[in-house]
Structures are given as C-alpha cells and as structure tokens.
Scaffold this motif. Structure first.
Motif, short mmCIF file in Angstrom:
data_model
loop_
_atom_site.label_atom_id
_atom_site.label_comp_id
_atom_site.label_asym_id
_atom_site.label_seq_id
_atom_site.Cartn_x
_atom_site.Cartn_y
_atom_site.Cartn_z
N PHE A 61 0.79 -1.09 -0.15
CA PHE A 61 0.00 0.11 -0.05
C PHE A 61 0.98 1.10 -0.04
O PHE A 61 1.64 1.39 1.11
CB PHE A 61 -1.12 0.09 1.13
CG PHE A 61 -1.77 -1.16 1.34
CD1 PHE A 61 -2.90 -1.28 0.78
CD2 PHE A 61 -1.30 -2.27 2.16
CE1 PHE A 61 -3.75 -2.60 0.72
CE2 PHE A 61 -1.98 -3.34 2.00
CZ PHE A 61 -3.00 -3.43 1.53
N GLY A 62 0.63 2.05 -1.15
CA GLY A 62 1.60 3.33 -1.17
C GLY A 62 0.52 4.64 -0.49
O GLY A 62 -0.41 4.63 -1.02
N ILE A 63 0.96 5.07 0.43
CA ILE A 63 0.34 6.15 1.31
C ILE A 63 0.68 7.48 0.87
O ILE A 63 1.80 7.82 1.02
CB ILE A 63 0.45 6.08 2.64
CG1 ILE A 63 0.17 4.36 3.13
CG2 ILE A 63 -0.33 6.81 3.59
CD1 ILE A 63 0.35 4.01 4.46
N GLY A 64 -0.29 8.44 0.31
CA GLY A 64 -0.06 9.66 -0.06
C GLY A 64 0.74 9.89 -1.36
O GLY A 64 1.21 9.07 -1.94
N GLU A 65 0.69 11.02 -1.83
CA GLU A 65 1.34 11.30 -2.88
C GLU A 65 2.75 11.35 -2.93
O GLU A 65 3.42 11.69 -1.94
CB GLU A 65 0.89 12.90 -3.22
CG GLU A 65 -0.50 12.74 -3.86
CD GLU A 65 -0.88 14.26 -4.17
OE1 GLU A 65 0.09 15.39 -3.99
OE2 GLU A 65 -2.02 14.72 -4.69
N GLY A 66 3.37 10.58 -3.80
CA GLY A 66 4.96 10.51 -3.64
C GLY A 66 5.43 9.09 -3.52
O GLY A 66 6.69 8.93 -3.61
N ALA A 67 4.62 8.18 -3.02
CA ALA A 67 5.10 6.80 -2.72
C ALA A 67 5.65 6.23 -3.92
O ALA A 67 5.15 6.19 -4.99
CB ALA A 67 3.81 5.84 -2.32
N SER A 68 6.80 5.37 -3.80
CA SER A 68 7.46 4.87 -4.92
C SER A 68 6.61 3.82 -5.53
O SER A 68 6.07 2.69 -5.08
CB SER A 68 8.69 4.27 -4.47
OG SER A 68 9.27 3.47 -5.40
N THR A 69 6.10 3.87 -6.78
CA THR A 69 5.61 3.05 -7.61
C THR A 69 6.42 1.65 -7.88
O THR A 69 5.79 0.59 -7.59
CB THR A 69 5.18 3.59 -8.86
OG1 THR A 69 6.35 3.88 -9.82
CG2 THR A 69 4.31 4.67 -8.82
N ALA A 70 7.73 2.01 -8.19
CA ALA A 70 8.54 0.84 -8.27
C ALA A 70 8.66 -0.03 -6.96
O ALA A 70 8.53 -1.28 -7.08
CB ALA A 70 10.10 1.48 -8.47
N LEU A 71 8.37 0.41 -5.93
CA LEU A 71 8.91 -0.42 -4.61
C LEU A 71 7.21 -1.22 -4.21
O LEU A 71 7.12 -2.23 -4.03
CB LEU A 71 8.84 0.45 -3.30
CG LEU A 71 9.35 -0.08 -2.29
CD1 LEU A 71 10.24 -0.98 -2.08
CD2 LEU A 71 9.16 0.94 -0.99
N VAL A 72 6.11 -0.22 -4.23
CA VAL A 72 4.84 -0.54 -4.05
C VAL A 72 4.32 -1.65 -5.02
O VAL A 72 4.03 -2.71 -4.53
CB VAL A 72 3.95 0.26 -3.89
CG1 VAL A 72 2.14 0.13 -3.63
CG2 VAL A 72 4.16 1.46 -2.87
N THR A 73 4.52 -1.37 -6.25
CA THR A 73 3.99 -2.28 -7.46
C THR A 73 5.10 -3.35 -7.51
O THR A 73 4.42 -4.52 -7.75
CB THR A 73 3.74 -1.67 -8.82
OG1 THR A 73 4.86 -1.08 -9.19
CG2 THR A 73 2.72 -0.35 -8.48
N GLY A 74 5.97 -3.34 -7.29
CA GLY A 74 7.12 -4.31 -7.41
C GLY A 74 6.97 -5.38 -6.26
O GLY A 74 7.13 -6.37 -6.64
N MET A 75 6.80 -5.12 -5.27
CA MET A 75 6.63 -5.86 -4.12
C MET A 75 5.29 -6.77 -4.19
O MET A 75 5.34 -8.08 -4.06
CB MET A 75 6.53 -5.22 -2.69
CG MET A 75 7.73 -4.59 -2.24
SD MET A 75 7.79 -3.87 -0.49
CE MET A 75 7.80 -5.32 0.38
N ALA A 76 4.34 -6.20 -4.66
CA ALA A 76 3.10 -6.97 -5.00
C ALA A 76 3.09 -7.84 -6.04
O ALA A 76 2.88 -8.94 -6.01
CB ALA A 76 2.00 -6.28 -5.21
N ARG A 77 3.83 -7.37 -7.17
CA ARG A 77 4.05 -8.36 -8.31
C ARG A 77 5.08 -9.36 -7.79
O ARG A 77 4.83 -10.72 -8.23
CB ARG A 77 4.92 -7.45 -9.63
CG ARG A 77 5.00 -8.31 -10.72
CD ARG A 77 5.80 -7.65 -11.81
NE ARG A 77 7.19 -7.00 -11.31
CZ ARG A 77 7.24 -5.69 -11.10
NH1 ARG A 77 6.54 -4.70 -10.99
NH2 ARG A 77 8.71 -5.48 -10.69
N GLU A 78 6.36 -8.99 -7.33
CA GLU A 78 7.19 -10.45 -6.99
C GLU A 78 6.62 -11.22 -5.85
O GLU A 78 7.06 -12.32 -5.98
CB GLU A 78 8.53 -9.70 -6.41
CG GLU A 78 9.13 -8.86 -7.70
CD GLU A 78 9.51 -9.43 -8.70
OE1 GLU A 78 9.26 -10.58 -8.84
OE2 GLU A 78 9.98 -8.92 -9.59
N GLY A 79 5.74 -10.63 -5.02
CA GLY A 79 5.17 -11.41 -4.11
C GLY A 79 3.76 -12.10 -4.52
O GLY A 79 2.79 -12.50 -3.33
#
Length: 734
Positions: free
Chosen positions: A417-435
C-alpha cells in the motif's frame, strides 16, 4: 508521469526550463498508452548540458522516445547501457547534439535523460510513449494517475548523483493539457477524476468509444487521478490488436497480439475444499513523514493515524485460529511479538494496546532489514503467510528489496500500500508483483480502510493453482504465450494473459475458445468475440539560542522557552508573567528530543548557566477527535466475533444502556442481543461502507449461529424497533 524531478531543496534557486506538458491518454480495455510531449527552453546565458529525471510507473513499457531541437529530430534506439553511454560521451565531447535516456540503476521507476549542448535560448521538445496496465480499485474502477508531486527540476549533469527525492512544489510554472480517448469491448459507464474535466463525450451509439479533456486552467497542484468504469466489470473479454501493416508477417510487430482478461468465479464446493488458515504479518512505515496529512483538505488525518485505524479494522477482521504479528519500521524496526502468535482475545487486545501508541517516530525508511527478519521466521504448516506492507516513501535500494521479496515467492504473498502522493511505484507495485499479491495507492481524499479490506479479502481466499492453458484454434494457426505462465488464480481478482497469433488468420472477427484446466478437473471455458482494435512530528534540529520543550507539571501542559539574549517580544506577546521555577530547574536541565536519523533516542543536556530567563506559557491541547462511529463499534467487538451489552455499545447507537437493556427479549442472552443489534446497525446505517465491515459481520453472524439461540426472529424485530430500522433476518446471515 513524464515530468522531471530533482531535489528541490538543492536547486531551488535555478530556473525551471519546462514550459508545457501535453499528455494524450489512449485506453483500450484494461491497457493504456500514454503519449507525452514536453517543451523545454534553456534560459541560461551559456550552453547547458542538462539532466532531466522522468519518474515513470515501474511496470510501464517505453515504446518510443524522441527529442527535437530546432529542425533536428533524434529518435532513440535500444542499446547496451555502457555502449550507449560511451557514444553519448563521444558526441558531447565533440560538440555534437546528443540525448541519452536510461533507467536508473537504483530504481526501476526513474529514467534519466541527458541532454548535451543545449544553447542559450534554445528550445527542446521531448516525446515519450509508454504502455501500462491500469490497476483495478475496490469498486472495480480502472485507475490512471498523473502525479503532481513529481515536479520538474533540472541540474547540470555533474550534480545529479543519486535517485532524486519526490518533493511537492508550491509554484507550478508550466502548463498541462490532458486528453483521454477510451475504446472498449464493454460499454463505458462513466469516467471520474480528482480534477475538473470537460463533459464526457460518447462517439458511438453503443457507448464503447468516448473522449474527455482536462478542463482549461487546471492548476497542477495535486495528482490528476482518473477512474474509468465499465458496465460489465466481471465479464471475461479478449482483445486482438492487428499486426503493423508495414511489418513483415511472422515478425514480432507483424503478427496480431491478443490480450485475454479473466475474472474467474469458482464453484463454492471447490473454494470450501481449498479453505485454510493464514499467518498475517503487518509491516507499517513509522518514518517521520508518516506524521504528514493524508491530503491538504479540511479534516485530513495524519498518515500514521489512518494506519492505526486500519490496523484496528484488520485485527478485528482476522479469523480465529490464524497467526499474526505487527512490525513497525523506520531507521530501525520493532515487532509486537518475538514471532507470530495465535489470534485470540488476549493477543488481539495486547496488539490493539500497542497499536494505539504507534507514532511516526522511527526516523528514515529502511525496509530491507525488517523484511529479512520476517522471512527468517519459520512458516507455520497449513498457514500460508500473507504480508501487508504500508509505506509512504521510497527507498534507495529498491531493487535489492524486490530481489528479496522475489526469493520468497513460494513462501508468502505480499500486499503493498502506497500512502499519500509520492510513494514509490517501483517499490509498491514491485513488491506486490514479486510477491504474487496486490498493490494499492491511497492518494488525495481516498480512505485507506476500504482498499486494505479488499486486499484482505484476496488474502483470505484460497488459490487455485497447477493451471494449464490450452488453445483451440483453426488449422494453420498457432498461439505463442507472451506473458509468464499463470501460477495461481484467485476468485474475483483479474488475471491478464498476453499471446501472439501466428499463421494464416482468415477472419479477424472470428471466435476464439480458450480452456484453462486446473488440477481440480475444472475447465473454465472462455468464448469471446474477438475485436480489433503511483512544531512538526520530528522536531527541527534544536536552534541556538532558543530551546523549546514540553513540561508536564500538575497535569498541566506548559510550553517552555529558554532564551539567551533575544528579546521575548520576538517570540511571544507582552504581558506573559515570568514564573519562578528555580526549584524545578537544577544545575542541569534534561531536554527530551525526538529520535535521531538512525532511529536512536537522544537527550540534550543544557547547563543552567546558559539560560537568561525561563518563561512558562499555558498551552491549550487540542482535544482528541471523536472516533468514527463505525470504528468505535468495531473496536468493541471481541476476537470471537461477539459484542458485550454495555454503555459503550449503547452510545454507538445513540442510546442509553438502560434503553438497550430494556428492549432485550427475555429469552435472549445479553451478548447475542448486543451482537444482533450491531449487525442490524451496520446493515441499516453503514451499508455504503460494507467493504470495511464485511469480515467483522461475518465473524459476528458465525458466532450467533454457533450459540443456537432461541427467539432470533423476535430479537431482530425488537432490534429494528429500538434502532428505527427495517433490516430482515435473512439479510443478517444469522
């Protein structure tokens, strides 16, 4: 998504060369292609080799990049990174015009564009095109976001050494135009936005083609979020894109490409046979920025407050018999329990007690070490691990984090879950994708709870695995899978399959039949018509000669100003009495301070001889906001699912304890009565928030059934009379 970003605090005195952004968004069912044109000008009085940084979604695929200076246009070609850098350096050193676009080594959602030899007053036009899948939301909307926090900054290339930070700008010096074109095999229901749009214009009678523009004069001071709704969300569809006419048949671009969208619905007997318990691990960002507001509107919660409310809802929604644990992380990390514990009334109450005291007091954002600790814990047999990650920032070692999550693919699922404007899409979407999980972003006035509860629904569902895909196609036609094999399917969670059709395709508007076979001997037959076409919470560093801290004396809060030489009139109004507190101030004054950058607590000692005078000001503390009625009700539920009959519960209903007690049917137990009332109240007054309380209600209904009480019909009738509602017994599931 194509604006440039560099550290605002480092380059605040430099002019911003970006003059305008024009974005054209083309949506085809669940996929969007984004065409962005950016106009720059070198306003310096000297030639400039500049670097622009383009934040792009981590899962975007760039398919075109070109740059034009004057009459010269350069179209990019893909090369080995080192070779491309060498060619760029050679061109710049010889005075030639050159551009270099490369993905950041640190983060997959940041691209650097190096521009060589931009003359004074010279204009540059940059065009980037990329393709991306649109994420699905709680209400089945497809979401696209153009973030405003990634504002353009630039610096000479020699000054950019790392991934730029995401910073929100107060002054937006450039213009933005945005047009949206939607074509779909399904009817378009509506298109909504966080920003003003012109009226949606349908271009065909079937409402499968529509256009809309961002209203003129839009100030790009917040994310431009678009939510697209189709009428038949759960219908499986297939879309074929014809091969490029100029490309050779049999080549990648010459053959038609196919996208199949699946929304699987499995028989109830299959789902029940796969049911199992879970282990839930919640990893919560407690860095300093979590003290920021969720948005800039009135009544906005702090991010950490929203996270606390969400954890309350999650803890109350967990099923009996599961395991759970909660981690907080910043520059360091801590866990509530040494290892995951069995969910019970005792462990739930202990966790809730600690959740209430969680603050954004742990420094920076270091997620790698807590992840390593979580993965080092042994998994419980027959309790698949479900990891929920909440963060509002980005980390410097994104790729290392994603590699770690990927290495644990077969031991857990990861929901981020990316909270607020500016959360890293690479980190948030990447963790969900790899997990193999699901990613959600909470921006603007979005509420965190419904999005998190949607992911909990996914996490509680059993997976259907061992999937094979067979294609039935005409003779002479072959299908090559382009997407990775599907490892698991989840009910109600979209899955996309990409493939390429090779051979002689006689009819573009034909029929394709695809069969997905699972180890449970189920065949899901898909018959579809083929269609063309991301003071403050941490004190500022203590400034000399002013030191400000809080004393708690006789249950009264005072703000203490310690002044050396500066006149008090500069800080506070006249007429404040100088209180003699010599007895409270010994030779040394200990000043509590926030945690330092590395997360460790620190203490400042101030010698009494340094103080000229001490003034105490009575400080009015803001009262704690009253908890939302739904969360108040949820907070009173027991782990087993029931409520107790007491004054606190009656207050949620707007009644006194006597009123609630006097309406109880004589043959009905107090806890059964209280639980039925809670279920009626949820159905009658909080139906629009059903996504948030669905698991709370399921536990409650299950508990009522387990009690086998007499007089349930009368209980529901009396409850409706007391609460002024008309909820049926069947609707309660009891």
């Amino acid at each position: 998504n194509f604006v440039c970003c560099l550290r605002v605090e480092m380059f605040v005195f430099l002019s911003v060369p970006l003059k305008s952004i024009s974005v054209q968004l083309h949506v085809r069912d669940h996929v969007a292609s984004v065409h962005s044109s950016l106009q720059y000008v070198n306003e310096e009085d000297r030639p400039l080799e500049a670097m622009f940084v383009f934040p792009l979604p981590a899962d975007a695929a760039i398919c075109h990049f070109s740059a034009k200076i004057g009459e010269q246009e350069i179209v990019a070609e893909v090369q080995d990174k080192e070779s491309a850098r060498d060619q760029y350096d050679d061109a710049v050193s010889s005075g030639q015009q050159a551009f270099l676009l490369e993905e950041s080594d640190e983060s997959s959602d940041v691209f650097r564009l190096s521009v060589g030899c931009l003359s004074p007053g010279q204009n540059a036009s940059i065009t980037i095109v990329y393709v991306i899948e649109l994420s699905i939301q709680v209400d089945h909307a497809l979401r696209f976001c153009l973030p405003a926090v990634l504002n353009p900054r630039y610096t000479p290339a020699a000054s950019a050494a790392s991934v730029p930070e995401v910073s929100s700008a107060c002054v937006i010096p450039y213009t933005l135009s945005l047009s949206v074109d939607v074509r779909s095999s399904d009817r378009i229901s509506r298109l909504e936005s966080s920003c003003p749009l012109d009226p949606l214009e349908f271009l065909d009678a079937q409402h499968t083609h529509a256009m809309v523009n961002l209203s003129a004069g839009h100030r790009f001071d917040k994310d431009v979020e678009l939510l697209l709704y189709y009428e038949n969300t759960h219908r499986s569809t297939a879309v074929v894109e014809a091969g490029a006419a100029a490309a050779q048949s049999g080549s990648l671009m010459g053959d038609p490409a196919l996208m199949i969208s699946l929304y699987p619905e499995f028989p109830a007997e299959v789902m029940s046979s796969l049911a199992s318990q879970r282990e839930f691990v919640f990893l919560v960002d407690r860095s300093g920025s979590m003290s920021w507001k969720m948005h800039h509107g009135k009544g906005a919660q702090k991010r950490i407050e929203s996270a606390r409310d969400t954890l309350l809802l999650l803890l109350k929604s967990l099923p009996m018999g599961c395991y759970f644990n909660i981690y907080g992380f910043g520059s360091c990390f801590e866990c509530f329990f040494p290892q995951s514990v069995v969910y019970s009334e005792v462990t739930m109450e202990e966790a809730l007690r600690r959740v209430k005291s969680m603050s954004a007091d742990m420094g920076g954002t270091e997620i790698l070490q807590p992840l390593k600790h979580i993965y080092s814990q042994p998994c419980y047999p027959d309790h698949p691990r479900q990891l929920f990650v909440f963060t509002d920032g980005e980390v410097w070692n994104t790729k290392e984090v994603l590699d770690l999550v990927k290495s644990q693919t077969f031991s857990h699922r990861c929901f981020s879950f990316g909270i607020g404007e500016g959360a890293s899409t690479a980190l948030v979407t990447g963790m969900a994708r790899e997990g193999s999980g699901h990613a959600q972003f909470i921006t603007g006035t979005d509420r965190m709870q419904p999005k998190v509860m949607q992911s909990l629904r996914f996490a509680l569902q059993p997976a259907v695995d061992d999937i094979s895909v067979d294609w039935t196609v005409p003779e002479g036609v072959m299908v090559d899978m382009l997407s990775p094999p599907i490892s698991a399917l989840f009910q109600g969670q979209r899955a996309l399959i990409y493939a390429q059709i090779k051979g002689q395709v006689k009819a573009v508007n034909g029929l394709i039949i695809s069969s997905l076979q699972t180890k449970y001997n189920m065949s899901i037959i898909l018959c579809v018509s083929v269609i063309k076409k991301n003071c403050c919470a941490a004190w500022q560093p203590l400034l000399t000669p002013i030191l400000c801290f809080i004393l708690n004396c006789c249950n009264t809060c005072f703000t203490v100003f310690c002044i050396n030489a500066d006149p008090l009139s500069e800080l506070i109004s006249d007429g404040i009495p100088n209180l003699a507190i010599t007895s409270l101030v010994r030779n040394l004054i200990t000043v509590p301070a926030p945690r330092s950058a590395d997360g460790t607590a620190s203490t400042h000692l101030l010698n009494r001889s340094m103080i000229t005078s001490i003034y105490l000001l009575p400080c009015t503390l803001e009262p704690e906001p009253r908890m939302d009625p739904l969360l108040r009700l949820v907070s009173l539920q027991k782990a087993a699912g029931c409520w107790e009959l007491n004054a606190a519960l009656a207050d949620v209903f707007g009644k006194t304890e006597d009123e609630v007690t006097n309406h109880r049917p004589a043959q009905v137990d107090g806890s059964v009565w209280a639980t039925v009332l809670a279920l009626i109240w949820l159905r009658a007054y909080k139906l629009d928030q059903r996504v948030e309380w669905q698991f709370v209600a399921m536990k409650a209904a299950s508990w009522v059934r387990s009690q086998k009480p007499d007089g349930l019909s009368q209980c529901v009738c009396e409850g409706n009379m007391l609460l002024g509602s008309q909820v049926t017994e069947d609707a309660l599931g009891i």
